[in-house]
Design a protein around this motif. Structure first.
Motif, PDB file in Angstrom:
ATOM      1  N   LEU A   1       9.349  67.731  -6.903  1.00 52.50           N
ATOM      2  CA  LEU A   1      10.382  66.761  -7.249  1.00 52.50           C
ATOM      3  C   LEU A   1      11.799  67.332  -7.245  1.00 52.50           C
ATOM      4  CD1 LEU A   1       8.518  65.104 -10.254  1.00 52.50           C
ATOM      5  CD2 LEU A   1       8.591  64.320  -7.872  1.00 52.50           C
ATOM      6  N   GLY A   2      11.967  68.608  -6.948  1.00 48.94           N
ATOM      7  CA  GLY A   2      13.263  69.274  -7.026  1.00 48.94           C
ATOM      8  C   GLY A   2      14.409  68.558  -6.342  1.00 48.94           C
ATOM      9  N   PRO A   3      14.264  68.118  -5.100  1.00 46.05           N
ATOM     10  CA  PRO A   3      15.385  67.460  -4.428  1.00 46.05           C
ATOM     11  C   PRO A   3      15.910  66.243  -5.186  1.00 46.05           C
ATOM     12  CG  PRO A   3      13.769  68.126  -2.818  1.00 46.05           C
ATOM     13  CD  PRO A   3      13.138  68.362  -4.177  1.00 46.05           C
ATOM     14  N   GLY A   4      15.041  65.382  -5.621  1.00 43.64           N
ATOM     15  CA  GLY A   4      15.467  64.201  -6.359  1.00 43.64           C
ATOM     16  C   GLY A   4      16.088  64.531  -7.695  1.00 43.64           C
ATOM     17  N   LEU A   5      15.562  65.563  -8.346  1.00 41.32           N
ATOM     18  CA  LEU A   5      16.080  65.928  -9.663  1.00 41.32           C
ATOM     19  C   LEU A   5      17.511  66.464  -9.599  1.00 41.32           C
ATOM     20  CD1 LEU A   5      12.898  67.590 -11.211  1.00 41.32           C
ATOM     21  CD2 LEU A   5      13.879  65.346 -11.759  1.00 41.32           C
ATOM     22  N   ILE A   6      17.826  67.280  -8.600  1.00 45.94           N
ATOM     23  CA  ILE A   6      19.200  67.796  -8.553  1.00 45.94           C
ATOM     24  C   ILE A   6      20.189  66.719  -8.134  1.00 45.94           C
ATOM     25  CG2 ILE A   6      18.532  70.207  -8.270  1.00 45.94           C
ATOM     26  CD1 ILE A   6      19.362  70.039  -5.363  1.00 45.94           C
ATOM     27  N   VAL A   7      19.771  65.812  -7.264  1.00 42.39           N
ATOM     28  CA  VAL A   7      20.649  64.702  -6.894  1.00 42.39           C
ATOM     29  C   VAL A   7      20.902  63.825  -8.118  1.00 42.39           C
ATOM     30  CG1 VAL A   7      20.829  62.596  -5.496  1.00 42.39           C
ATOM     31  CG2 VAL A   7      20.046  64.738  -4.450  1.00 42.39           C
ATOM     32  N   GLU A   8      19.879  63.591  -8.891  1.00 41.17           N
ATOM     33  CA  GLU A   8      20.023  62.797 -10.116  1.00 41.17           C
ATOM     34  C   GLU A   8      21.036  63.422 -11.077  1.00 41.17           C
ATOM     35  OE1 GLU A   8      17.028  62.218 -13.775  1.00 41.17           O
ATOM     36  OE2 GLU A   8      16.260  61.467 -11.868  1.00 41.17           O
ATOM     37  N   GLN A   9      21.074  64.737 -11.133  1.00 38.94           N
ATOM     38  CA  GLN A   9      22.002  65.429 -12.035  1.00 38.94           C
ATOM     39  C   GLN A   9      23.449  65.306 -11.592  1.00 38.94           C
ATOM     40  OE1 GLN A   9      21.134  66.815 -15.069  1.00 38.94           O
ATOM     41  NE2 GLN A   9      19.282  65.724 -14.492  1.00 38.94           N
ATOM     42  N   VAL A  10      23.705  65.332 -10.280  1.00 37.34           N
ATOM     43  CA  VAL A  10      25.096  65.282  -9.806  1.00 37.34           C
ATOM     44  C   VAL A  10      25.593  63.867  -9.539  1.00 37.34           C
ATOM     45  CG1 VAL A  10      25.027  67.606  -8.840  1.00 37.34           C
ATOM     46  CG2 VAL A  10      24.549  65.643  -7.361  1.00 37.34           C
ATOM     47  N   ARG A  11      24.704  62.908  -9.456  1.00 36.51           N
ATOM     48  CA  ARG A  11      25.114  61.532  -9.126  1.00 36.51           C
ATOM     49  C   ARG A  11      26.257  61.038 -10.023  1.00 36.51           C
ATOM     50  NH1 ARG A  11      26.126  58.021  -5.289  1.00 36.51           N
ATOM     51  NH2 ARG A  11      28.033  58.485  -6.345  1.00 36.51           N
ATOM     52  N   PRO A  12      26.195  61.235 -11.353  1.00 35.56           N
ATOM     53  CA  PRO A  12      27.293  60.730 -12.198  1.00 35.56           C
ATOM     54  C   PRO A  12      28.621  61.491 -12.019  1.00 35.56           C
ATOM     55  CG  PRO A  12      25.337  61.208 -13.526  1.00 35.56           C
ATOM     56  CD  PRO A  12      25.091  61.746 -12.156  1.00 35.56           C
ATOM     57  N   LEU A  13      28.575  62.660 -11.400  1.00 34.43           N
ATOM     58  CA  LEU A  13      29.765  63.501 -11.278  1.00 34.43           C
ATOM     59  C   LEU A  13      30.569  63.261 -10.007  1.00 34.43           C
ATOM     60  CD1 LEU A  13      28.080  66.893 -12.263  1.00 34.43           C
ATOM     61  CD2 LEU A  13      29.281  65.288 -13.774  1.00 34.43           C
ATOM     62  N   LEU A  14      29.956  62.624  -9.029  1.00 35.18           N
ATOM     63  CA  LEU A  14      30.548  62.576  -7.689  1.00 35.18           C
ATOM     64  C   LEU A  14      30.687  61.166  -7.152  1.00 35.18           C
ATOM     65  CD1 LEU A  14      28.368  65.431  -6.141  1.00 35.18           C
ATOM     66  CD2 LEU A  14      30.727  65.643  -6.939  1.00 35.18           C
ATOM     67  N   LYS A  15      31.743  60.954  -6.356  1.00 42.38           N
ATOM     68  CA  LYS A  15      31.931  59.689  -5.652  1.00 42.38           C
ATOM     69  C   LYS A  15      30.996  59.641  -4.448  1.00 42.38           C
ATOM     70  CE  LYS A  15      36.738  59.346  -6.997  1.00 42.38           C
ATOM     71  NZ  LYS A  15      38.127  59.341  -6.577  1.00 42.38           N
ATOM     72  N   ASP A  16      30.736  58.454  -3.953  1.00 39.54           N
ATOM     73  CA  ASP A  16      29.851  58.289  -2.804  1.00 39.54           C
ATOM     74  C   ASP A  16      30.286  59.128  -1.607  1.00 39.54           C
ATOM     75  OD1 ASP A  16      28.473  56.436  -4.316  1.00 39.54           O
ATOM     76  OD2 ASP A  16      29.089  54.702  -3.131  1.00 39.54           O
ATOM     77  N   GLU A  17      31.596  59.246  -1.397  1.00 36.82           N
ATOM     78  CA  GLU A  17      32.103  59.956  -0.220  1.00 36.82           C
ATOM     79  C   GLU A  17      32.312  61.450  -0.456  1.00 36.82           C
ATOM     80  OE1 GLU A  17      35.498  58.293  -2.585  1.00 36.82           O
ATOM     81  OE2 GLU A  17      33.615  57.482  -1.856  1.00 36.82           O
ATOM     82  N   ALA A  18      31.885  61.980  -1.589  1.00 35.14           N
ATOM     83  CA  ALA A  18      32.012  63.414  -1.877  1.00 35.14           C
ATOM     84  C   ALA A  18      31.387  64.233  -0.753  1.00 35.14           C
ATOM     85  CB  ALA A  18      31.341  63.744  -3.207  1.00 35.14           C
ATOM     86  N   ALA A  19      32.064  65.294  -0.356  1.00 37.37           N
ATOM     87  CA  ALA A  19      31.537  66.204   0.667  1.00 37.37           C
ATOM     88  C   ALA A  19      30.514  67.124   0.005  1.00 37.37           C
ATOM     89  CB  ALA A  19      32.659  67.017   1.285  1.00 37.37           C
ATOM     90  N   ILE A  20      29.270  67.043   0.472  1.00 37.56           N
ATOM     91  CA  ILE A  20      28.169  67.783  -0.139  1.00 37.56           C
ATOM     92  C   ILE A  20      27.513  68.673   0.903  1.00 37.56           C
ATOM     93  CG2 ILE A  20      25.902  67.599  -1.243  1.00 37.56           C
ATOM     94  CD1 ILE A  20      26.834  64.856  -2.333  1.00 37.56           C
TER      95      ILE A  20
END
Length: 175
Positions: free
Chosen positions: A41-60
Motif C-alpha cells: 500500500l506504500g504508493p497510496g499512503l504517501i500520496v495520501e500524506q501529501v495531498r493536503p499540502l499540494l495544489k493539483d498542478e504541483a510539480a512532483i
C-alpha cells in the motif's frame, strides 16, 4: 526473479548493477507481484500524506518510480504534473506506458541527479529507501531539487532501518 517474489535477493544486492538487472528482469511481473499478490500500500499512503499540502498542478518527482505505482496514485488523487526517475530502464518503460509523466529518466538516488535546484514542489518515493537500495545520502539531492517549503515523502521499513539513516535524519534536523 519473475517466477516468485524474492525481496531478500534485492535487499542483499552486492552492487548497483546487480540491483538494476534484478529490477529489469522483474519489470513485467512487478505490479502483479507487489501491488496485487503482496498487497503493498506504500504508493497510496504517501500520496495520501501529501495531498493536503499540494495544489493539483504541483510539480512532483516520483523518485524510484519503478513501474509508476506512485504516479498512478498521484494522478488518481488529482495531481497533474508528474515526472519519473528510476535506475531500471525496463521499469521506466512500463511507467512511461501509463502516459501520466511529462518526463521519464534514468537516475540513481545517492548520486548527483540531473535536475535543477528548486525544481519540484515535492518528491515522493515508495519502497526505495530500504536495505540494499538508495542510501541515506540520497536525501541531500532530494532536498536540493525540492523548492523551499516543499515536501519529501517516502516510505521506510518499520522493522529494519538501513545503516546510516538515523544519523542522516539527525544531521538534517540539526541543519
Amino acid at each position: 526473479m519473475s517466477d516468485h517474489l524474492n525481496l531478500a535477493k534485492l535487499y542483499n544486492a552486492s552492487n548497483l548493477e546487480e540491483l538494476r538487472e534484478a529490477y529489469d528482469a522483474w519489470a513485467k511481473t512487478y505490479d502483479q507481484q507487489i501491488m496485487v499478490d503482496y498487497g503493498w500500500l506504500g504508493p497510496g499512503l504517501i500520496v495520501e500524506q501529501v495531498r493536503p499540502l499540494l495544489k493539483d498542478e504541483a510539480a512532483i518527482l516520483d523518485a524510484g518510480a519503478g513501474t509508476g505505482a506512485v504516479g498512478l496514485a498521484a494522478r488518481d488523487a488529482g495531481f497533474t504534473t508528474l515526472d519519473a526517475m528510476d535506475l531500471s530502464l525496463d521499469m521506466l518503460e512500463i511507467a512511461r506506458e501509463h502516459g501520466i509523466y511529462r518526463d521519464v529518466r534514468v537516475g540513481v538516488l545517492g548520486e548527483p541527479l540531473d535536475y535543477a535546484t528548486d525544481s519540484y514542489d515535492a518528491v515522493l518515493s515508495a519502497g526505495v529507501f530500504t536495505p540494499g537500495h538508495a542510501p541515506p545520502e540520497g536525501f541531500d539531492e532530494l532536498i536540493r531539487i525540492v523548492k523551499p517549503g516543499g515536501a519529501i515523502c517516502f516510505t521506510l521499513r518499520h522493522d529494519v532501518t538501513p545503516p546510516g539513516f538515523l544519523e542522516t535524519f539527525e544531521r538534517m534536523k540539526e541543519e
